[in-house]
Design a protein around this motif. Structure first.
Motif, PDB file in Angstrom:
ATOM      1  N   TRP A   1     -12.237 -27.077  21.943  1.00  0.00           N
ATOM      2  CA  TRP A   1     -13.404 -26.893  22.801  1.00  0.00           C
ATOM      3  C   TRP A   1     -13.290 -25.630  23.651  1.00  0.00           C
ATOM      4  O   TRP A   1     -14.265 -24.905  23.833  1.00  0.00           O
TER       5      TRP A   1
ATOM      6  N   PHE B   1     -11.566 -32.028  19.134  1.00  0.00           N
ATOM      7  CA  PHE B   1     -12.311 -31.574  20.308  1.00  0.00           C
ATOM      8  C   PHE B   1     -11.361 -30.984  21.345  1.00  0.00           C
ATOM      9  O   PHE B   1     -11.586 -29.876  21.850  1.00  0.00           O
TER      10      PHE B   1
ATOM     11  N   GLN C   1     -21.523 -28.287  22.892  1.00  0.00           N
ATOM     12  CA  GLN C   1     -21.852 -29.698  22.696  1.00  0.00           C
ATOM     13  C   GLN C   1     -22.594 -29.901  21.376  1.00  0.00           C
ATOM     14  O   GLN C   1     -22.264 -30.827  20.615  1.00  0.00           O
ATOM     15  N   GLU C   2     -23.571 -29.056  21.075  1.00  0.00           N
ATOM     16  CA  GLU C   2     -24.320 -29.174  19.824  1.00  0.00           C
ATOM     17  C   GLU C   2     -23.412 -29.027  18.609  1.00  0.00           C
ATOM     18  O   GLU C   2     -23.588 -29.739  17.611  1.00  0.00           O
TER      19      GLU C   2
ATOM     20  N   GLU D   1     -22.331 -24.391  27.408  1.00  0.00           N
ATOM     21  CA  GLU D   1     -21.992 -25.810  27.315  1.00  0.00           C
ATOM     22  C   GLU D   1     -22.877 -26.518  26.290  1.00  0.00           C
ATOM     23  O   GLU D   1     -22.394 -27.336  25.507  1.00  0.00           O
ATOM     24  N   ASP D   2     -24.170 -26.184  26.288  1.00  0.00           N
ATOM     25  CA  ASP D   2     -25.086 -26.780  25.305  1.00  0.00           C
ATOM     26  C   ASP D   2     -24.686 -26.416  23.886  1.00  0.00           C
ATOM     27  O   ASP D   2     -24.699 -27.269  22.990  1.00  0.00           O
TER      28      ASP D   2
ATOM     29  N   PHE E   1     -20.182 -29.763  18.380  1.00  0.00           N
ATOM     30  CA  PHE E   1     -19.359 -30.959  18.191  1.00  0.00           C
ATOM     31  C   PHE E   1     -20.193 -32.171  17.782  1.00  0.00           C
ATOM     32  O   PHE E   1     -19.735 -33.003  16.987  1.00  0.00           O
ATOM     33  N   ILE E   2     -21.408 -32.280  18.284  1.00  0.00           N
ATOM     34  CA  ILE E   2     -22.285 -33.380  17.853  1.00  0.00           C
ATOM     35  C   ILE E   2     -22.581 -33.236  16.361  1.00  0.00           C
ATOM     36  O   ILE E   2     -22.466 -34.203  15.603  1.00  0.00           O
TER      37      ILE E   2
ATOM     38  N   TYR F   1     -15.791 -22.539  23.689  1.00  0.00           N
ATOM     39  CA  TYR F   1     -16.465 -22.219  24.946  1.00  0.00           C
ATOM     40  C   TYR F   1     -16.321 -20.734  25.273  1.00  0.00           C
ATOM     41  O   TYR F   1     -17.300 -20.058  25.600  1.00  0.00           O
TER      42      TYR F   1
END
Length: 173
Positions: A18, A14, A40-41, A36-37, A43-44, A22
């Motif tokens: 990241w 991460f 985040q998605e 950002e969403d 990495f989730i 980004y």
């Protein structure tokens, strides 16, 4: 095959990627919240599927490809929600749900592997990592014309190799 067995390994990945993800997403969306969403998605999803993911290229290329697909998916679905006059059947919403991104990714990787090493590098930097022609020329210490030539050659070969997927690719690219 990459194995992420611990939260510490995941955190290292991460921290390393990241910002690159980004920037790649923001270059396409121009919206901080959406970007950002998306990151985040990714990495989730990466954490949840960490034991089953098979990466055939570099981790960076894999993650940047995930950004591209998430951005495409975002715009495809946001267009659907903002335009109530369109019938979902007409624009192919079912195609998006059924599309096997892994199969498309595999086909693209096979096509890229048929390129010369220099063409592969230029193609990945341009189309997957999102670098501009000038940035590629600067990083590789070559002229912008050479970058253009390599891209033109690469795109021709990739298009030829993916010709059978043209209808699907047009929806996404």
């Amino acid at each position: 095959m990459l194995l992420v067995n611990s939260p510490k390994q995941f955190e290292e990945i991460f921290n390393e990627y990241w910002e690159v993800l980004y920037k790649a997403a923001f270059n396409r969306t121009k919206d901080q919240a959406i970007t950002e969403d998306i990151v985040q998605e990714i990495f989730i999803d990466f954490w949840q599927r960490r034991k089953e993911i098979q990466i055939k290229t570099s981790l960076k290329a894999y993650l940047l490809t995930a950004v591209k697909y998430k951005v495409i998916k975002h715009f495809a679905f946001s267009d659907l929600h903002t335009n109530n006059l369109l019938d979902c059947e007409e624009i192919g919403i079912h195609d998006y749900n059924k599309m096997e991104f892994d199969d498309l990714y595999d086909a693209l990787e096979i096509a890229i592997e048929k390129l010369s090493p220099r063409c592969q590098l230029v193609f990945r930097m341009s189309r997957i990592e999102g670098y501009s022609t000038c940035e590629i020329a600067s990083k590789l210490d070559i002229s912008t014309q050479t970058v253009h030539n390599q891209l033109s050659k690469s795109l021709g070969i990739v298009r030829k190799e993916l010709k059978h997927l043209t209808p699907i690719l047009l929806m996404f690219f």
